[in-house]
Write a protein that holds these residues in place. Structure first.
Motif, PDB file in Angstrom:
ATOM      1  N   GLU A  87       2.251 -15.932 -16.973  1.00  7.39           N
ATOM      2  CA  GLU A  87       3.901 -16.503 -17.074  1.00  7.39           C
ATOM      3  C   GLU A  87       4.400 -16.511 -15.100  1.00  7.39           C
ATOM      4  O   GLU A  87       4.849 -17.085 -14.861  1.00  7.39           O
ATOM      5  CB  GLU A  87       4.533 -15.096 -17.062  1.00  7.39           C
ATOM      6  CG  GLU A  87       6.342 -15.383 -16.709  1.00  7.39           C
ATOM      7  CD  GLU A  87       6.838 -15.029 -17.837  1.00  7.39           C
ATOM      8  OE1 GLU A  87       8.624 -15.010 -17.543  1.00  7.39           O
ATOM      9  OE2 GLU A  87       6.841 -13.612 -18.198  1.00  7.39           O
ATOM     10  N   GLU A  88       2.548 -15.979 -14.370  1.00  6.03           N
ATOM     11  CA  GLU A  88       3.309 -15.556 -13.021  1.00  6.03           C
ATOM     12  C   GLU A  88       2.630 -17.399 -12.100  1.00  6.03           C
ATOM     13  O   GLU A  88       2.937 -17.826 -11.441  1.00  6.03           O
ATOM     14  CB  GLU A  88       2.377 -14.741 -12.453  1.00  6.03           C
ATOM     15  CG  GLU A  88       2.964 -14.040 -10.890  1.00  6.03           C
ATOM     16  CD  GLU A  88       4.307 -14.634 -10.156  1.00  6.03           C
ATOM     17  OE1 GLU A  88       4.051 -15.437  -9.452  1.00  6.03           O
ATOM     18  OE2 GLU A  88       4.874 -14.896 -10.341  1.00  6.03           O
ATOM     19  N   ARG A 116       4.866 -19.821 -12.717  1.00  6.29           N
ATOM     20  CA  ARG A 116       6.236 -20.503 -12.377  1.00  6.29           C
ATOM     21  C   ARG A 116       5.442 -20.824 -10.941  1.00  6.29           C
ATOM     22  O   ARG A 116       6.307 -21.169 -10.247  1.00  6.29           O
ATOM     23  CB  ARG A 116       6.227 -18.227 -12.090  1.00  6.29           C
ATOM     24  CG  ARG A 116       7.834 -18.297 -11.334  1.00  6.29           C
ATOM     25  CD  ARG A 116       7.840 -16.945 -10.428  1.00  6.29           C
ATOM     26  NE  ARG A 116       6.951 -16.553 -10.107  1.00  6.29           N
ATOM     27  CZ  ARG A 116       7.130 -16.502  -8.985  1.00  6.29           C
ATOM     28  NH1 ARG A 116       7.780 -17.136  -7.761  1.00  6.29           N
ATOM     29  NH2 ARG A 116       5.833 -16.096  -7.898  1.00  6.29           N
ATOM     30  N   SER A 150       7.980 -19.772 -21.374  1.00  2.53           N
ATOM     31  CA  SER A 150       7.371 -19.640 -19.678  1.00  2.53           C
ATOM     32  C   SER A 150       7.630 -21.074 -18.778  1.00  2.53           C
ATOM     33  O   SER A 150       8.013 -20.833 -18.144  1.00  2.53           O
ATOM     34  CB  SER A 150       6.220 -18.949 -19.497  1.00  2.53           C
ATOM     35  OG  SER A 150       6.344 -18.046 -19.737  1.00  2.53           O
ATOM     36  N   ARG A 189      11.112 -22.799 -18.197  1.00  2.00           N
ATOM     37  CA  ARG A 189      11.735 -21.939 -17.367  1.00  2.00           C
ATOM     38  C   ARG A 189      11.130 -21.849 -16.066  1.00  2.00           C
ATOM     39  O   ARG A 189      11.851 -22.147 -14.893  1.00  2.00           O
ATOM     40  CB  ARG A 189      11.541 -20.135 -17.656  1.00  2.00           C
ATOM     41  CG  ARG A 189      12.693 -20.176 -18.594  1.00  2.00           C
ATOM     42  CD  ARG A 189      12.674 -18.383 -18.337  1.00  2.00           C
ATOM     43  NE  ARG A 189      11.483 -17.448 -18.508  1.00  2.00           N
ATOM     44  CZ  ARG A 189      10.720 -17.318 -19.426  1.00  2.00           C
ATOM     45  NH1 ARG A 189      11.252 -17.339 -20.885  1.00  2.00           N
ATOM     46  NH2 ARG A 189       9.087 -16.489 -19.403  1.00  2.00           N
ATOM     47  N   SER A 190       9.714 -22.886 -15.985  1.00  4.74           N
ATOM     48  CA  SER A 190       9.081 -23.467 -14.375  1.00  4.74           C
ATOM     49  C   SER A 190       9.867 -24.490 -14.376  1.00  4.74           C
ATOM     50  O   SER A 190      10.252 -25.669 -15.063  1.00  4.74           O
ATOM     51  CB  SER A 190       7.853 -23.014 -14.723  1.00  4.74           C
ATOM     52  OG  SER A 190       7.722 -24.148 -15.637  1.00  4.74           O
TER      53      SER A 190
END
Length: 476
Positions: free
Chosen positions: A109-110, A113, A141, A144-145
């Motif tokens: 996820e990071e 992002r 994910s 959302r990015s």
């Protein structure tokens, strides 16, 4: 013409080609095309952060090899493995040699992002039944990015053969597909997840008879009827319009407008809206004696705004000429009456009308549009044009389904379908087979909608007036 083939056909063509190529050559072709598309999307590769979402299939291998090419150009590439023990071994080795890194799903996820680009290689064209929970979390994910997203062959989570999206799916900005389009890339709802689609030629030899066809300008131009030096209004085709009612006179006016703009030599109108039709189109031949007494026609359009006038629908269906059935006509025309016809029949339902004819929910039709249009065509023994953001046209005898996506969301306005009915009816009267008449009408109707709206609201009367502009665009 763009064509699309089923997964089974593509797999067979791939096996045949791989038997003649050195091991791994086909994947390298795909990876080269994928890497080039990613680089073009990024603009500058050096220093960019790229995350590969890698499943256990061959498209995960495509992503890894493409990632290796991008890493050699200075990108920081990280592969997130969803099944570490089953990832493509040679692709992994190539990525590591190029300086890329590999991780599990923990930090995904990071990484997503912070990424400039995410490459979706989770599930290939053989994927069925939606994404597994861990893959679905990655798809969320990605959504959302702010990263650009490139799908390998097709977005993970969509069905390649049907265009269905049974659950979470990756929403791509660009899909790089190999060898041929897959049906799901051209049909909603999956089409909305694919973004722009780029086809990479990898040398597949595909048979005649695709599963899906999408007409383009040149195809439509070849089919458009053009009057010759010896033509008169009768040789060009006379279309009968049995539409409208005291409650819905505008449906008759709009269907006549579509027919006149669609090239009919003459339009005969039958129904209670004759005064409204003549006030707008004085060239229309109006009769109040019913379809049998209206005069000779080469095709009929029945149903738009007709209310409950079942006798008129039955009378039109009994005529030995091509008939287009729309709107109220679909509700009033029994299946046996349609199946018993010897002349061609073109039915033009939207999703709600198709659902009523099939005895299912509207949501089921919208979820499985390709299955629904084929089922309707087979059940009624007719050509069926299923309206929607991607319009599908299917013949009862099987063969390739035509798909059209020239339209705009502004076409979702009252009366738009009435214009389409008149337009398609005029093409039937000109002698086009039902499949071609429906396909060409949908194409012109969509183009005209784009021109009429031009990014702003429009009415159906604007749409009809813009059909000649769309016609000229195709011809020129």
């Amino acid at each position: 013409m763009r064509t699309a083939y089923s997964v089974e056909t593509v797999r067979s063509a791939e096996r045949s080609l791989m038997a003649r190529l050195p091991e791994g050559a086909l994947m390298q072709r795909a990876a080269a095309g994928l890497a080039a598309a990613c680089a073009q999307l990024l603009g500058r590769v050096y220093g960019r952060r790229i995350v590969l979402l890698v499943g256990s299939g061959d498209n995960g291998g495509d992503a890894l090899y493409a990632g290796a090419r991008l890493a050699r150009r200075g990108a920081g590439v990280t592969a997130v493995l969803l099944a570490a023990g089953r990832a493509h071994a040679s692709g992994l080795a190539a990525l590591r040699r190029a300086g890329g890194s590999v991780t599990g799903t923990g930090p995904a996820e990071e990484l997503i992002r912070r990424a400039d680009l995410v490459v979706d290689g989770i599930v290939g064209i053989g994927g069925k039944g939606g994404l597994r929970p861990d893959a679905a979390l990655l798809a969320e994910s990605v959504e959302r990015s702010g990263a650009a997203v490139v799908a390998v062959d097709l977005p993970s989570g969509v069905d390649a053969d049907t265009g269905e999206v049974p659950g979470a799916a990756v929403r791509a900005d660009l899909t790089v597909t190999f060898g041929t389009h897959k049906p799901g890339l051209l049909i909603d709802p999956a089409r909305e997840y694919a973004g722009s689609v780029r086809l990479v030629d990898i040398g597949l030899e595909l048979p005649d008879g695709p599963d899906l066809e999408a007409l383009q300008h040149a195809d439509v131009a070849r089919l458009l009827p053009v009057p010759g030096a010896e033509s008169d209004k009768y040789r060009r085709g006379v279309v009968g319009i049995a539409a409208g009612s005291a409650r819905y006179p505008g449906a008759a006016v709009l269907a006549v407008a579509g027919a006149l703009r669609g090239g009919a030599g003459a339009v005969r109108y039958v129904g209670p809206a004759g005064d409204a039709v003549l006030a707008r189109f004085p060239e229309t031949l109006v009769s109040d004696k019913g379809p049998k007494q209206a005069g000779r026609v080469q095709a009929w359009v029945v149903g738009p705004g007709a209310g409950d006038d079942a006798p008129v629908v039955a009378e039109v269906l009994a005529a030995d000429v091509p008939v287009l059935v729309d709107a109220d006509g679909l509700r009033l025309a029994g299946r046996d009456a349609v199946r018993g016809r010897t002349a061609p029949t073109l039915m033009t339902p939207h999703a709600g009308e198709a659902a009523a004819l099939l005895g299912v929910s509207r949501e089921e039709v919208e979820r499985a549009r390709l299955v629904s249009v084929r089922e309707l065509a087979g059940r009624y023994g007719a050509t069926v044009l299923l309206k929607g953001s991607t319009t599908l046209v299917a013949d009862s005898g099987g063969g390739a389904v035509r798909v059209n996506s020239t339209g705009t969301s502004w076409l979702a306005t009252a009366g738009s379908g009435d214009v389409l009915s008149g337009l398609a009816g005029s093409l039937l009267a000109a002698g086009l087979p039902a499949l071609d008449a429906g396909s060409v009408a949908a194409y012109l109707h969509g183009l005209a909608g784009r021109y009429a709206a031009d990014g702003a609201p429009m009415g159906a009367h604007d749409l009809a007036e813009t059909i000649p502009e769309a016609w000229r665009d195709v011809r020129d």
